[in-house]
Write an enzyme that holds these catalytic residues in place. Structure first.
Site, short mmCIF file in Angstrom:
data_model
loop_
_atom_site.label_atom_id
_atom_site.label_comp_id
_atom_site.label_asym_id
_atom_site.label_seq_id
_atom_site.Cartn_x
_atom_site.Cartn_y
_atom_site.Cartn_z
N ASP A 36 0.74 -1.11 0.07
CA ASP A 36 -0.05 -0.08 -0.07
C ASP A 36 0.75 1.21 -0.03
OD1 ASP A 36 -3.29 0.26 0.79
OD2 ASP A 36 -2.16 1.99 1.12
N ASP A 59 4.21 2.85 -4.22
CA ASP A 59 3.22 3.55 -4.89
C ASP A 59 3.16 3.14 -6.36
OD1 ASP A 59 2.02 5.71 -6.51
OD2 ASP A 59 3.71 7.29 -5.94
N VAL A 60 1.89 2.45 -6.52
CA VAL A 60 1.93 2.12 -7.93
C VAL A 60 1.84 2.76 -9.03
CG1 VAL A 60 0.42 0.18 -6.71
CG2 VAL A 60 -0.72 2.02 -8.10
N ASN A 86 -5.35 -3.96 -7.13
CA ASN A 86 -6.65 -3.35 -6.32
C ASN A 86 -6.61 -1.95 -5.88
OD1 ASN A 86 -8.84 -4.04 -4.46
ND2 ASN A 86 -7.71 -3.19 -2.88
N TYR A 153 -12.66 8.76 -12.84
CA TYR A 153 -12.84 7.49 -12.29
C TYR A 153 -13.38 6.28 -13.20
CZ TYR A 153 -13.90 3.58 -8.78
OH TYR A 153 -13.81 2.55 -8.04
N LYS A 157 -11.50 3.10 -15.09
CA LYS A 157 -12.18 1.63 -14.80
C LYS A 157 -12.46 1.03 -16.25
CE LYS A 157 -11.54 1.28 -10.26
NZ LYS A 157 -10.37 0.39 -9.82
P1 NAI Z 1 -9.99 2.19 0.07
O1 NAI Z 1 -9.93 3.66 0.02
O2 NAI Z 1 -10.60 1.78 1.45
O3 NAI Z 1 -8.55 1.66 -0.35
C1 NAI Z 1 -7.77 1.81 -1.29
C2 NAI Z 1 -6.36 1.65 -1.01
O4 NAI Z 1 -5.25 2.13 -2.11
C3 NAI Z 1 -5.85 2.64 0.20
O5 NAI Z 1 -5.40 1.83 1.35
C4 NAI Z 1 -4.87 3.43 -0.20
O6 NAI Z 1 -3.97 3.98 0.65
C5 NAI Z 1 -4.27 2.49 -1.46
N1 NAI Z 1 -3.80 3.39 -2.42
C6 NAI Z 1 -4.06 4.72 -3.13
N2 NAI Z 1 -3.08 4.89 -3.92
C7 NAI Z 1 -2.14 4.21 -3.96
C8 NAI Z 1 -0.91 4.20 -4.62
N3 NAI Z 1 -0.73 5.05 -5.38
N4 NAI Z 1 -0.11 3.08 -4.65
C9 NAI Z 1 -0.57 2.21 -3.73
N5 NAI Z 1 -1.62 2.25 -2.95
C10 NAI Z 1 -2.50 3.27 -3.09
O7 NAI Z 1 -10.84 1.96 -1.07
P2 NAI Z 1 -11.62 0.41 -1.66
O8 NAI Z 1 -12.94 0.75 -1.71
O9 NAI Z 1 -11.13 -0.48 -0.78
O10 NAI Z 1 -11.07 0.30 -3.00
C11 NAI Z 1 -10.34 -0.81 -3.67
C12 NAI Z 1 -10.63 -0.87 -5.07
O11 NAI Z 1 -12.04 -1.14 -5.08
C13 NAI Z 1 -9.99 0.38 -5.86
O12 NAI Z 1 -9.63 -0.10 -6.86
C14 NAI Z 1 -11.65 0.84 -6.02
O13 NAI Z 1 -11.60 1.54 -7.15
C15 NAI Z 1 -12.49 -0.43 -6.24
N6 NAI Z 1 -13.93 -0.21 -5.98
C16 NAI Z 1 -14.61 0.19 -4.69
C17 NAI Z 1 -15.64 0.41 -4.75
C18 NAI Z 1 -16.58 0.64 -3.49
O14 NAI Z 1 -17.66 0.84 -3.50
N7 NAI Z 1 -15.73 1.01 -2.19
C19 NAI Z 1 -16.85 -0.11 -5.70
C20 NAI Z 1 -16.12 -0.43 -7.05
C21 NAI Z 1 -14.67 -0.54 -7.07
#
Ligand code: NAI
Length: 253
Positions: A36, A59-60, A86, A153, A157
């Protein structure tokens, strides 16, 4: 257990869905590198034994870091079997209020370029190992739907869905499988942004059963998709959205 002796790398591992994926993969017998951007958030994994789980700050949006992440996992666990791209970000904002750089580039770099880098680094490692691996990308129902306030966004996606198809085709001769999961509304810190906008109850009703999906439910689908049980699922995005994209907002609420 479906993933015994498999090694997985999970990005965005400290977030809502990422943490649930890590826990599920461990429960299925995998060894996991949890990665992360937020090193402090990764401390949630401090209590796990190092022969089962290690963490990595990444950092991805930086290919060298993504490559280093994969190599760290291989050095520690001996191989890579599963790559889960993810990590994702997004912040709702009306299109015409956008700053053309700040509201386009960061989301595109994390959600699109980050997944591309993950595919590339993992694919190259699978080729080096001469092993069949699996790559799983986190997409969204928004990849195929227009919605207000999420322009960048959705575009990013949509790119994830196309990268999933193209990568699956190019990597198929090596026996590598690539697929994606598309959640709808999952109760995580990312989604809670809608609470601040006063839209929490509204978005709940966008799912057919009007309840938010829990991160663990997405993790269950992911664990299946990366297992051998899903061997014939390739090059596609699997919807895990409680019907989100199959109906219009109900008139009768
Ligand atoms: P979240 O905000 O809880 O987790 C996202 C994580 O990605 C965070 O821990 C953050 O620190 C990390 N991150 C951000 N930028 C980064 C980078 N440059 N390098 C490495 N890590 C980085 O969000 P969530 O909901 O867990 O999202 C996970 C995935 O699911 C994402 O791709 C999101 O787009 C997708 N998603 C989420 C939905 C929802 O309703 N929560 C719906 C559809 C897709």
């Amino acid at each position: 257990m479906r993933l015994t002796n498999k090694t997985a790398v999970v990005t965005g591992a400290a977030g809502g869905i990422g943490q649930a994926i890590v826990k599920k993969l461990l429960a299925e017998g995998a060894q996991v590198l949890a990665a992360d951007l937020s090193a402090s958030a990764l401390t949630v994994f401090n209590d796990y034994p190092k022969d089962k789980l290690i963490t990595f700050s990444v950092d991805v949006t930086d290919y060298q870091q993504v490559e280093a992440m994969v190599q760290h996992g291989v050095t520690h666990f001996g191989q890579l079997d599963i790559m889960i791209n993810n990590a994702g970000i997004g912040a709702p904002k009306p299109l015409l209020d956008h700053d053309p750089i700040a509201d386009f580039e960061p989301v595109t770099r994390v959600n699109q370029q980050g997944v591309y880098y993950g595919i590339l680094a993992a694919g190259r490692q699978f080729r080096r190992q001469e092993s069949k691996g699996v790559i799983l990308n986190t997409s969204s129902v928004y990849a195929q739907l227009a919605s207000e306030m999420t322009f960048t966004y959705n575009v990013s996606k949509a790119a994830v869905d196309m990268m999933t198809k193209c990568a699956a085709l190019e990597l198929a001769p090596l026996g590598i499988r690539v697929c994606a999961v598309a959640p709808g509304r999952v109760d995580t810190p990312m989604l809670r942004q809608y609470e601040a906008l006063g839209l929490w109850d509204h978005i709940r009703k966008e799912q057919m059963r009007q309840t938010f999906t829990q991160p663990s439910e997405i993790a269950d689908i992911v664990a299946f998709l990366v297992s051998d049980e899903a061997n014939c699922i390739n090059g596609c995005t699997v919807s895990a959205s409680d019907g989100f994209e199959h109906f219009k907002y109900p008139l009768l609420g």
